[in-house]
Design a protein around this motif. Sequence first.
Motif, PDB file in Angstrom:
ATOM      1  N   MET A 154      43.112  29.936 -57.814  1.00  7.29           N
ATOM      2  CA  MET A 154      42.113  30.511 -57.971  1.00  7.29           C
ATOM      3  C   MET A 154      41.270  30.126 -56.634  1.00  7.29           C
ATOM      4  SD  MET A 154      39.965  29.607 -60.981  1.00  7.29           S
ATOM      5  CE  MET A 154      40.039  30.922 -62.196  1.00  7.29           C
ATOM      6  N   ASP A 155      40.096  31.008 -56.242  1.00  5.71           N
ATOM      7  CA  ASP A 155      39.082  30.823 -54.616  1.00  5.71           C
ATOM      8  C   ASP A 155      38.347  30.281 -55.629  1.00  5.71           C
ATOM      9  OD1 ASP A 155      41.016  32.195 -53.148  1.00  5.71           O
ATOM     10  OD2 ASP A 155      39.971  33.935 -53.465  1.00  5.71           O
ATOM     11  N   TYR A 156      37.483  29.044 -55.150  1.00  4.27           N
ATOM     12  CA  TYR A 156      36.122  28.177 -54.726  1.00  4.27           C
ATOM     13  C   TYR A 156      35.121  28.546 -54.169  1.00  4.27           C
ATOM     14  CZ  TYR A 156      38.866  26.352 -59.542  1.00  4.27           C
ATOM     15  OH  TYR A 156      39.798  26.401 -60.340  1.00  4.27           O
ATOM     16  N   ILE A 157      33.681  28.820 -54.106  1.00  8.39           N
ATOM     17  CA  ILE A 157      33.468  28.130 -53.374  1.00  8.39           C
ATOM     18  C   ILE A 157      32.379  26.623 -53.396  1.00  8.39           C
ATOM     19  CG2 ILE A 157      30.841  28.387 -52.162  1.00  8.39           C
ATOM     20  CD1 ILE A 157      31.234  31.741 -53.467  1.00  8.39           C
ATOM     21  N   GLU A 158      32.539  26.043 -52.206  1.00  7.92           N
ATOM     22  CA  GLU A 158      32.801  24.659 -52.539  1.00  7.92           C
ATOM     23  C   GLU A 158      31.137  24.328 -52.748  1.00  7.92           C
ATOM     24  OE1 GLU A 158      35.050  22.198 -50.192  1.00  7.92           O
ATOM     25  OE2 GLU A 158      37.039  22.947 -51.237  1.00  7.92           O
ATOM     26  N   VAL A 159      30.071  23.234 -53.730  1.00  7.35           N
ATOM     27  CA  VAL A 159      29.118  23.109 -53.761  1.00  7.35           C
ATOM     28  C   VAL A 159      29.188  21.506 -53.258  1.00  7.35           C
ATOM     29  CG1 VAL A 159      26.751  22.436 -55.252  1.00  7.35           C
ATOM     30  CG2 VAL A 159      28.591  25.089 -54.817  1.00  7.35           C
ATOM     31  N   SER A 160      28.886  21.354 -52.592  1.00  4.21           N
ATOM     32  CA  SER A 160      29.154  19.416 -52.064  1.00  4.21           C
ATOM     33  C   SER A 160      27.787  18.747 -52.200  1.00  4.21           C
ATOM     34  CB  SER A 160      29.221  19.726 -50.682  1.00  4.21           C
ATOM     35  OG  SER A 160      29.412  17.984 -50.376  1.00  4.21           O
ATOM     36  N   ILE A 161      27.719  17.949 -53.403  1.00  2.00           N
ATOM     37  CA  ILE A 161      26.624  16.653 -53.780  1.00  2.00           C
ATOM     38  C   ILE A 161      26.604  15.234 -52.949  1.00  2.00           C
ATOM     39  CG2 ILE A 161      26.691  18.022 -55.380  1.00  2.00           C
ATOM     40  CD1 ILE A 161      28.290  16.040 -57.285  1.00  2.00           C
ATOM     41  N   ARG A 162      25.728  14.450 -53.025  1.00  5.37           N
ATOM     42  CA  ARG A 162      26.472  13.298 -52.435  1.00  5.37           C
ATOM     43  C   ARG A 162      26.483  12.092 -53.364  1.00  5.37           C
ATOM     44  NH1 ARG A 162      21.547  12.865 -48.757  1.00  5.37           N
ATOM     45  NH2 ARG A 162      20.698  14.640 -49.533  1.00  5.37           N
ATOM     46  N   ASP A 163      25.937  12.675 -54.268  1.00  4.28           N
ATOM     47  CA  ASP A 163      25.209  11.614 -55.597  1.00  4.28           C
ATOM     48  C   ASP A 163      26.944  11.853 -56.955  1.00  4.28           C
ATOM     49  OD1 ASP A 163      22.800  10.964 -55.004  1.00  4.28           O
ATOM     50  OD2 ASP A 163      21.732  12.717 -55.414  1.00  4.28           O
ATOM     51  N   GLU A 164      26.483  10.914 -58.127  1.00  6.63           N
ATOM     52  CA  GLU A 164      27.276  11.164 -59.201  1.00  6.63           C
ATOM     53  C   GLU A 164      27.564  12.691 -59.894  1.00  6.63           C
ATOM     54  OE1 GLU A 164      27.870   8.566 -63.333  1.00  6.63           O
ATOM     55  OE2 GLU A 164      27.242   7.589 -61.522  1.00  6.63           O
ATOM     56  N   TYR A 165      26.805  12.929 -59.579  1.00  5.95           N
ATOM     57  CA  TYR A 165      25.834  14.264 -60.230  1.00  5.95           C
ATOM     58  C   TYR A 165      25.005  14.810 -60.189  1.00  5.95           C
ATOM     59  CZ  TYR A 165      22.544  12.213 -63.325  1.00  5.95           C
ATOM     60  OH  TYR A 165      21.355  11.896 -63.553  1.00  5.95           O
ATOM     61  N   ILE A 166      25.107  16.285 -60.515  1.00 11.01           N
ATOM     62  CA  ILE A 166      24.009  17.495 -60.511  1.00 11.01           C
ATOM     63  C   ILE A 166      23.876  18.418 -61.180  1.00 11.01           C
ATOM     64  CG2 ILE A 166      25.608  19.364 -59.069  1.00 11.01           C
ATOM     65  CD1 ILE A 166      23.188  20.155 -57.744  1.00 11.01           C
ATOM     66  N   ARG A 167      23.220  18.589 -61.865  1.00  6.92           N
ATOM     67  CA  ARG A 167      22.712  19.300 -63.167  1.00  6.92           C
ATOM     68  C   ARG A 167      22.732  20.512 -62.604  1.00  6.92           C
ATOM     69  NH1 ARG A 167      20.080  16.176 -66.748  1.00  6.92           N
ATOM     70  NH2 ARG A 167      18.906  14.012 -65.701  1.00  6.92           N
ATOM     71  N   LEU A 168      23.337  21.464 -63.178  1.00  6.03           N
ATOM     72  CA  LEU A 168      23.640  22.893 -62.880  1.00  6.03           C
ATOM     73  C   LEU A 168      22.673  23.629 -62.807  1.00  6.03           C
ATOM     74  CD1 LEU A 168      25.492  24.936 -64.146  1.00  6.03           C
ATOM     75  CD2 LEU A 168      24.954  25.742 -66.608  1.00  6.03           C
ATOM     76  N   GLY A 169      21.498  23.361 -63.234  1.00  7.05           N
ATOM     77  CA  GLY A 169      20.318  24.092 -62.329  1.00  7.05           C
ATOM     78  C   GLY A 169      20.396  23.795 -60.687  1.00  7.05           C
ATOM     79  N   GLN A 170      20.443  22.966 -60.819  1.00  8.96           N
ATOM     80  CA  GLN A 170      20.227  22.237 -58.751  1.00  8.96           C
ATOM     81  C   GLN A 170      21.285  22.909 -58.748  1.00  8.96           C
ATOM     82  OE1 GLN A 170      20.145  18.372 -60.164  1.00  8.96           O
ATOM     83  NE2 GLN A 170      17.365  18.236 -59.662  1.00  8.96           N
ATOM     84  N   ALA A 171      22.379  22.746 -58.564  1.00 10.81           N
ATOM     85  CA  ALA A 171      24.159  23.497 -58.412  1.00 10.81           C
ATOM     86  C   ALA A 171      23.925  24.906 -58.201  1.00 10.81           C
ATOM     87  CB  ALA A 171      25.550  23.256 -59.396  1.00 10.81           C
ATOM     88  N   MET A 172      23.841  25.419 -58.782  1.00  9.93           N
ATOM     89  CA  MET A 172      23.349  26.921 -58.849  1.00  9.93           C
ATOM     90  C   MET A 172      22.041  27.710 -57.306  1.00  9.93           C
ATOM     91  SD  MET A 172      23.203  28.575 -61.972  1.00  9.93           S
ATOM     92  CE  MET A 172      23.096  30.541 -61.866  1.00  9.93           C
ATOM     93  N   LYS A 173      20.992  26.888 -58.054  1.00 11.24           N
ATOM     94  CA  LYS A 173      19.967  26.714 -56.378  1.00 11.24           C
ATOM     95  C   LYS A 173      20.858  26.039 -55.400  1.00 11.24           C
ATOM     96  CE  LYS A 173      15.506  26.018 -55.173  1.00 11.24           C
ATOM     97  NZ  LYS A 173      14.445  25.082 -56.041  1.00 11.24           N
ATOM     98  N   LEU A 174      22.125  24.616 -54.889  1.00 16.82           N
ATOM     99  CA  LEU A 174      22.686  24.750 -53.638  1.00 16.82           C
ATOM    100  C   LEU A 174      23.079  25.496 -53.430  1.00 16.82           C
ATOM    101  CD1 LEU A 174      22.573  22.474 -52.133  1.00 16.82           C
ATOM    102  CD2 LEU A 174      23.876  21.495 -53.748  1.00 16.82           C
ATOM    103  N   ALA A 175      24.059  26.309 -54.357  1.00 12.16           N
ATOM    104  CA  ALA A 175      25.391  27.136 -53.907  1.00 12.16           C
ATOM    105  C   ALA A 175      24.148  28.171 -53.335  1.00 12.16           C
ATOM    106  CB  ALA A 175      25.977  28.019 -55.713  1.00 12.16           C
ATOM    107  N   GLY A 176      23.251  28.610 -53.265  1.00 12.29           N
ATOM    108  CA  GLY A 176      22.645  29.714 -52.988  1.00 12.29           C
ATOM    109  C   GLY A 176      22.113  30.969 -53.504  1.00 12.29           C
ATOM    110  N   LEU A 177      22.549  31.068 -55.090  1.00 11.92           N
ATOM    111  CA  LEU A 177      22.370  31.665 -56.518  1.00 11.92           C
ATOM    112  C   LEU A 177      20.985  32.891 -56.581  1.00 11.92           C
ATOM    113  CD1 LEU A 177      24.887  30.603 -58.707  1.00 11.92           C
ATOM    114  CD2 LEU A 177      25.565  32.515 -56.628  1.00 11.92           C
TER     115      LEU A 177
END
Length: 70
Positions: free
Chosen positions: A1-24
């Motif tokens: 499977m091909d993934y786009i990696e979303v790198s985080i520094r903390d223990e977790y990230i909220r879904l909305g924040q992850a989508m924003k971080l991914a540039g969506l």
Amino acid sequence: MDYIEVSIRDEYIRLGQAMKLAGLFDSGSDIKYEILDGNVQVNGETEERRGRKLHKGDVFRYAGQDYKIV
């Protein structure tokens, strides 16, 4: 499977924040409606909470593309 990696520094990230971080989206309200409309999956299941916590190894899917939290 091909993934786009979303790198985080903390223990977790909220879904909305992850989508924003991914540039969506620039706007949190756009993300909110995409999630509420059932257009986002987390680990293979439709997710309707933008506050869902994602941890390293979790995968979310949007518009046919998979994004992996690393």
